[in-house]
Structures are given as structure tokens and as C-alpha cells.
Scaffold this active site. Structure first.
Site, PDB file in Angstrom:
ATOM      1  N   GLU A   1       0.215 -35.460   6.496  1.00  0.00           N
ATOM      2  CA  GLU A   1      -0.386 -36.191   7.616  1.00  0.00           C
ATOM      3  C   GLU A   1      -1.402 -37.178   7.087  1.00  0.00           C
ATOM      4  O   GLU A   1      -2.181 -36.853   6.173  1.00  0.00           O
ATOM      5  CB  GLU A   1      -1.155 -35.240   8.550  1.00  0.00           C
ATOM      6  CG  GLU A   1      -0.313 -34.280   9.315  1.00  0.00           C
ATOM      7  CD  GLU A   1      -1.162 -33.437  10.268  1.00  0.00           C
ATOM      8  OE1 GLU A   1      -2.310 -33.811  10.564  1.00  0.00           O
ATOM      9  OE2 GLU A   1      -0.662 -32.393  10.699  1.00  0.00           O
TER      10      GLU A   1
ATOM     11  N   GLU B   1      -1.934 -26.246   9.417  1.00  0.00           N
ATOM     12  CA  GLU B   1      -3.344 -26.248   8.992  1.00  0.00           C
ATOM     13  C   GLU B   1      -4.014 -24.894   9.228  1.00  0.00           C
ATOM     14  O   GLU B   1      -4.949 -24.774  10.026  1.00  0.00           O
ATOM     15  CB  GLU B   1      -4.117 -27.352   9.716  1.00  0.00           C
ATOM     16  CG  GLU B   1      -3.737 -28.738   9.271  1.00  0.00           C
ATOM     17  CD  GLU B   1      -4.721 -29.802   9.738  1.00  0.00           C
ATOM     18  OE1 GLU B   1      -5.486 -29.558  10.687  1.00  0.00           O
ATOM     19  OE2 GLU B   1      -4.719 -30.896   9.145  1.00  0.00           O
TER      20      GLU B   1
HETATM   21  C1  GLA Z   1      -4.659 -32.261  12.011  1.00  0.00           C
HETATM   22  C2  GLA Z   1      -3.547 -31.590  12.788  1.00  0.00           C
HETATM   23  C3  GLA Z   1      -2.835 -32.526  13.700  1.00  0.00           C
HETATM   24  C4  GLA Z   1      -3.795 -33.452  14.388  1.00  0.00           C
HETATM   25  C5  GLA Z   1      -4.584 -34.190  13.357  1.00  0.00           C
HETATM   26  C6  GLA Z   1      -5.534 -35.194  13.959  1.00  0.00           C
HETATM   27  O1  GLA Z   1      -4.254 -32.755  10.817  1.00  0.00           O
HETATM   28  O2  GLA Z   1      -2.599 -30.963  11.941  1.00  0.00           O
HETATM   29  O3  GLA Z   1      -2.138 -31.745  14.652  1.00  0.00           O
HETATM   30  O4  GLA Z   1      -4.646 -32.713  15.199  1.00  0.00           O
HETATM   31  O5  GLA Z   1      -5.349 -33.271  12.638  1.00  0.00           O
HETATM   32  O6  GLA Z   1      -6.192 -35.939  12.983  1.00  0.00           O
END
Ligand code: GLA
Length: 635
Positions: A276, A119
Site C-alpha cells: 500500500e 496490518e
Molecule cells: C492502512 C490500511 C488501509 C487504509 C490505509 C489508509 O494501510 O491497511 O486499509 O486504512 O491505511 O492510509
């Protein structure tokens, strides 16, 4: 994991400190064991390069590697993403780690893909330190070549800002009042480019040391700081992190749908992956409402329907310590005797039945033009109304199409529009000459085009395009807007459209016709009787923000003129999306409602989830889904 039919696991995203507990000393034993265990069980790894959270030793040895925010505050270790993207010691340490990982694991049986960093920009999208300032200047030199060109592009004649030396230029740090908007816009471009530079740095290493293994990173939907049109050119496939708020499922479903459409569109329609999503609640909102039974499944199918080929979760096991211990996991704190686990297992079992869907594609007749640069420029301060934001406009236009089951793609303003019947441009404040020509070509080819207010206002330097708004589209639209009439606080005005009266808010334009006809007119105030929506052949202009009913009416007219039909005439609340490929066709039906829904379908089909043969009618339970394979003739 076998019980849940898991076949791909992201490994090691935040493991740098474990992998390299002190500079240059690596501990790979634990990761060897994890990867071997996965491979022995037929599970693949999306192996992370672990560069998203440097170990504490990096900051201690190189305090300059820490990022500095706009106010000049240094951000310390103790959370994650505490690095300045331009910092040389961060880059050197990250490079060394990635070299080690790639060399060690390039031939590992479990390795399916590389997950670079994590991210990008999610917590620190910009660093304002001196090294970043130096990097910004280098970036500006390559963009403008001469200071004279920069001064002209930034309009520095205004307020005595002319630069006489490159070293006088700094990032847009706090200033007495509005910063130079052209500088701010270039800063946005620079910050996106610098993060992308980091991705490319890792990518080049992986390509060299682990060739042939797909490489990606997780995007965050319409994340403002990163121009994903540029980024997408460098990933082998797009992957997205999706966290719609379960407390507002209706908005969440639309957000999830539009994010899918973006992910698909970024790579020309190629399948993408949900990297995710939460199995249940997250921990990072003010109030973290759980996903009610069925909602995780419904969302997963929505992404599949709209082109995803894989569904992953954050995270496998809910942790017992750390800042995310109240974030749900596929294995909750309570263990496997839980609803969350049961739903995860059920989904995994079902997905195993959908292999035939993999690789198929979604097609759309409608395109939304979407541009990060225009968004950055639009949302800079010192504008006629600060309430105009791009995602609000996009969502406002997206809803009526989504509710009608009309599929849309997103397209860059200079992207290929030739395959679409209807092109919707919800607020393109900044427009390049090439983009304006692109739209004109589309319209001259017979396409239906609609532009919303406050578009075509500036060029790529943030210089107003003179000669009457929206100058580059004035002839095409057959109108001129000599004056902008944004609304005051909560001020509602009204328009008459198709014989009905609708409210409008936020913004109105003073429109003068130059060949176009008025499709709607304002009904009150100083603009009374003036055009609100215009049409010039197939080129439409909407000079206000219509209420929802008005949008439904308007979108109906646009679809009628362009001859675009919905995927299926389904009852309200049922999303219908088709994926096709290799002579096979799959119809996804998703019931977003709390009531059973009955859908009429012509022809025979096989329900892939139940294996039942069905014809003519299908009842879907509340929040339920169906995936139908057939050569369907849809009523
Ligand atoms: C992001 C991060 C993860 C986690 C999620 C929690 O997507 O990539 O490591 O922190 O948020 O929702």
C-alpha cells in the site's frame, strides 16, 4: 485498470460482513463476478482473507470477542479491528470464513496470492481482557515452565511481587506506579506472538486448502508492536504499507528508504512488495498535505530501487462514504480527468518497461543491527532518560549513510554479519549472550563495528549486566562506562572530533579508557576532557548523540576505516542505488531535489524509461528518476 497497466489487485480486505452477512450464510456471488472480471482482463488478485474486521453479528453473539484496552475499556464495533486476538469465537469464525474462501477460490484463474488479515495490530496491538490474561499465563508457562523460574526472571523479590500461583499473574494493567519491566517486556513478546499465532492459524488453512499459492500480510515498516524478524519467517515474501508524510518530503524519503532496507533484510535480501501507498493524500493525519506532482512516482521508484518487485496502492477508487472518503484513490472523486489519475497511468506504463528488474537484488556492505526486543525494553519507563528512543537513534545514524549513497541492510543481533564490512549498532540496550558473541566474532574477523550509547545494558530478562557498562562489549571496546550522564531539557554539550567542535545532545557517558583511544573528547562541564568517542582497533564506541555535522564526520571515518564506497558519487539530493542479477545491472537515480541534477557516469548505458542510449552525463529533472541498464563503470 487496463489503462493504468494494473496487473494485481488486493480484493476483499474488509468484506467479511458482505461475504457472511449472517453466521454461516455466505454470499460469494459478488466476489465471483469481481474475480472473473479481473481474470478476463488479465489482472491477478491478491485475495484477502477478510478477517481484519468482523461483522457486527460476531460482537452481538459473542461480546467477549471485543478487545479491551489497557484501561479496561471495551472497544466496540463501528470501526474495524475490533477483535481480541485470543478470543475463541473470533478464531472459530475467522477459521470458518478462511476455509470457505480458500475452498472456493483456490483454483480461480485470478488468484495470485493470499493477503491474510490486514496490518496486524495497527489499531489493537494488545488486548487486556480476562481471556487474554489466561492466554498470557499459558504463554508464560511454556516460556518459564516453573513459577520459580518466572519469579527469578521477573525479579519479583523487588517490591513484594513474588507469585505463588499462576492465576495471580495478569497483563500489565494500570497500576499505582511503574509495572515490573520484565513483565512488561514479556507482555510485548506475548502480544507480538499472539498476533502471529493468528497469522499462522490462517496460513496453515491456506497451505492445506490452496497449496502453492504465496501467502503474505502487509507489514508497517518498523511497527513497534510486532517483531517482524519472527513474523518474516512465516510469510512467503514481505509486503509493506508506506505512508511517509508529504509535508516533510526529506524525512519521508529517508523513512521510505530505511523501510525498504528493512523489508528486504527481513527475508535475507529477497524482493518484496509495496502493498500500500497513497496515490496522493491520506486522511488520517491532523493535516493531510497532498503529494506534489512527481512525488508519488519518485517514492515508487525509490522502493523499486531498494528491492521492491511490485508497487500497489491503497486504494483503487476514492470512496464516497465511510471514514476514509478523503483518502486519495487512484481514481479520485473527480474521476479520470485528474492529475492523480494521469500520474497513476504514467507510472503503470513505465513499470511495464521494467520487467528485467524483477528478481534482481540489492547488496550492502553496511549493516544496522536492529532488534524489536531491545526496543521494547529500551522504551519502557523508569530509565535514565525517557528521551532515548530507538527509531530516533536509527534515523540519526541512517541519514549520513543515505545521503552518501551507502547502501545498508538491517540485521538481527544474532544474524549473520559475515558479509558486511561495517556494522552499526544504534543503541542495543538489551543484548543476549549470543548477540554479544556474534559481534565479537565479526570484530575478530576484521570487521569495523560501532556501538552507540546505552547499549549492552541488560539481558533478555531486563536484568542489568553487572561489572561496568557496556559489560558484554567492555573488553571488545577497551572502555568502561561507570556513570551515565543524560542531558537535561534541551541541554547541549560539545565535543572535539577531528579538530572540529560539534554539539551533542540527549546523552553523554562518563567513559574510562581501558585500552581504547579517545577519538573525540567532551569540551564542557564535568565531563570536559573525558572521551566522547573511542576506538579500539576496529571497535568504536560513541557515548553521545552528535549533531548532524558531527555524525557526518564520524561516519566518514568509519567508512574510511572499513573501505566502504558509495554506490555513486552523485550530487547532493540524488539517490543512487544498484540492483543486480542474472548478469544484468541496473542503476536507479532519484533526484529528491527541486532543481535539475547532473550526474556523471562512465560507460554506455540504456535508459529503460526513455529507451535512449546515453554516455558520461545525465541530467535528471526535479523529482525525476532514471533507470539505467548497462555494464557500468562508474566514475
Ligand atoms: C492502512 C490500511 C488501509 C487504509 C490505509 C489508509 O494501510 O491497511 O486499509 O486504512 O491505511 O492510509
Amino acid at each position: 485498470m487496463r489503462e493504468a497497466s494494473v496487473n494485481l489487485v488486493t480484493v476483499g480486505v474488509f468484506s467479511w460482513a458482505r461475504l457472511e452477512p449472517e453466521p454461516g450464510r455466505y454470499e460469494f456471488g459478488w466476489l465471483d463476478r469481481v474475480l472473473d472480471l479481473l481474470a478476463d482482463n488479465g489482472i491477478f488478485a491478491d485475495l484477502a482473507t477478510a478477517t481484519a474486521s468482523p461483522p457486527p453479528w460476531l460482537a452481538r453473539r459473542n461480546p467477549d470477542s471485543l478487545p479491551v484496552d489497557r484501561e479496561g475499556v471495551r472497544l466496540w464495533p463501528g470501526a474495524r479491528q475490533h477483535y481480541c486476538p485470543s478470543n475463541k469465537s473470533y478464531r472459530a469464525a475467522a477459521t470458518a470464513l478462511v476455509e470457505q474462501l480458500a475452498t472456493r477460490y483456490c483454483d480461480h484463474r485470478a488468484l495470485a496470492m493470499w493477503h491474510v488479515n490486514n496490518e496486524y495490530g495497527c489499531h489493537v496491538a494488545a488486548c487486556y481482557c480476562d481471556r487474554s490474561a489466561e492466554h498470557f499465563r499459558a504463554w508464560l508457562r511454556s516460556r518459564y515452565a516453573s513459577l520459580a523460574a518466572l519469579n527469578e526472571a521477573w525479579g519479583t523479590a523487588f517490591w513484594s511481587q513474588q507469585y505463588g500461583d499462576w492465576d495471580e499473574i495478569v497483563p500489565p494493567r494500570p497500576a499505582p506506579t511503574w509495572r515490573n519491566p520484565s513483565q512488561e517486556l514479556d507482555w510485548h513478546r506475548f502480544c507480538s506472538d499472539v498476533l502471529l499465532e493468528l497469522f499462522v492459524m490462517e496460513r496453515e488453512l491456506l497451505e492445506r486448502l490452496s497449496s502453492g499459492v504465496p501467502i503474505t500480510t502487509n507489514f508497517m515498516r518498523f511497527f513497534k508492536p510486532c517483531d517482524y524478524w519472527k513474523w518474516a519467517e512465516h510469510v512467503d515474501f514481505t509486503a509493506d504499507d508506506l505512508y511517509p508524510d508529504p509535508s516533510d518530503a526529506a524525512t519521508g524519503a529517508r523513512e521510505r528508504a530505511s523501510a525498504a532496507d528493512l523489508m528486504r533484510s527481513l527475508k535475507g535480501g529477497a524482493p518484496w512488495a509495496v502493498m500500500e501507498q497513497a496515490p496522493n493524500a491520506v486522511n488520517w493525519r491532523q493535516r493531510n498535505v497532498p503529494k506534489h506532482p512527481g512525488l508519488m512516482r519518485l517514492g515508487s521508484y525509490q522502493s523499486l530501487a531498494r528491492g521492491a518487485d511490485g508497487i500497489m496502492f491503497f486504494q483503487w477508487r476514492a470512496s464516497k462514504a465511510g471514514a476514509e472518503k478523503f483518502h486519495s484513490g487512484m481514481v479520485p472523486h473527480t474521476g479520470t480527468a485528474t492529475r492523480t489519475w494521469r500520474e497513476v497511468v504514467e507510472l503503470g506504463t513505465e513499470l511495464a518497461r521494467l520487467d528485467a528488474v524483477v528478481g534482481t537484488r540489492v547488496s550492502a556492505d553496511v549493516a544496522f543491527v536492529f532488534d524489536w526486543e531491545s526496543r521494547w525494553a529500551l522504551e519502557l519507563p523508569s530509565k535514565p532518560s525517557h528521551d532515548v528512543t530507538l527509531m530516533d537513534q536509527v534515523a540519526h545514524w541512517y541519514r549520513p549513510l543515505w545521503e552518501r549513497n551507502v547502501m545498508v541492510d538491517f540485521v538481527h543481533p544474532e544474524g549473520d554479519l559475515s558479509s558486511y564490512r561495517l556494522v552499526i549498532v544504534p543503541n542495543l540496550y538489551l543484548v543476549t549472550d549470543a548477540a554479544a558473541a556474534n559481534v565479537a566474532r565479526f570484530v575478530s574477523g576484521g570487521g569495523v563495528f560501532v556501538l552507540s550509547f546505552f547499549s549492552g545494558i541488560v539481558d533478555e530478562r531486563e536484568h542489568v549486566r553487572l561489572g561496568g557498562y557496556p559489560a558484554p562489549f567492555r573488553e571488545l571496546l577497551g572502555i568502561v562506562v561507570p556513570e551515565l550522564w543524560p542531558h537535561g531539557d534541551d541541554e547541549l554539550r560539545h565535543v572535539r572530533l577531528g579538530g572540529e567542535r560539534y554539539a551533542c545532545e540527549l546523552w553523554s557517558d562518563w567513559i574510562e579508557l581501558e585500552g581504547a583511544e579517545a577519538v573525540a573528547t567532551f569540551e564542557d562541564g564535568w565531563l570536559s576532557g573525558r572521551p566522547a568517542v573511542t576506538r579500539n582497533g576496529s571497535a568504536w564506541y560513541v557515548g553521545t548523540r552528535l549533531d548532524s555535522a558531527g555524525m557526518d564526520e564520524l561516519v566518514g571515518k568509519l567508512l574510511a576505516q572499513s573501505g566502504v564506497a558509495p554506490t555513486l558519487a552523485a550530487p547532493a539530493g540524488v539517490e543512487a542505488v544498484r540492483r543486480d542479477g542474472d548478469g544484468r545491472s541496473f542503476l536507479f537515480l532519484l533526484n529528491h531535489g527541486a532543481q535539475e541534477a547532473t550526474v556523471d557516469i562512465d560507460g554506455d548505458y540504456r535508459d529503460l524509461l526513455t529507451d535512449g542510449e546515453r554516455a558520461s552525463q545525465l541530467t535528471i529533472e526535479p523529482f525525476g528518476v532514471a533507470v539505467l541498464e548497462a555494464m557500468l563503470r562508474v566514475r
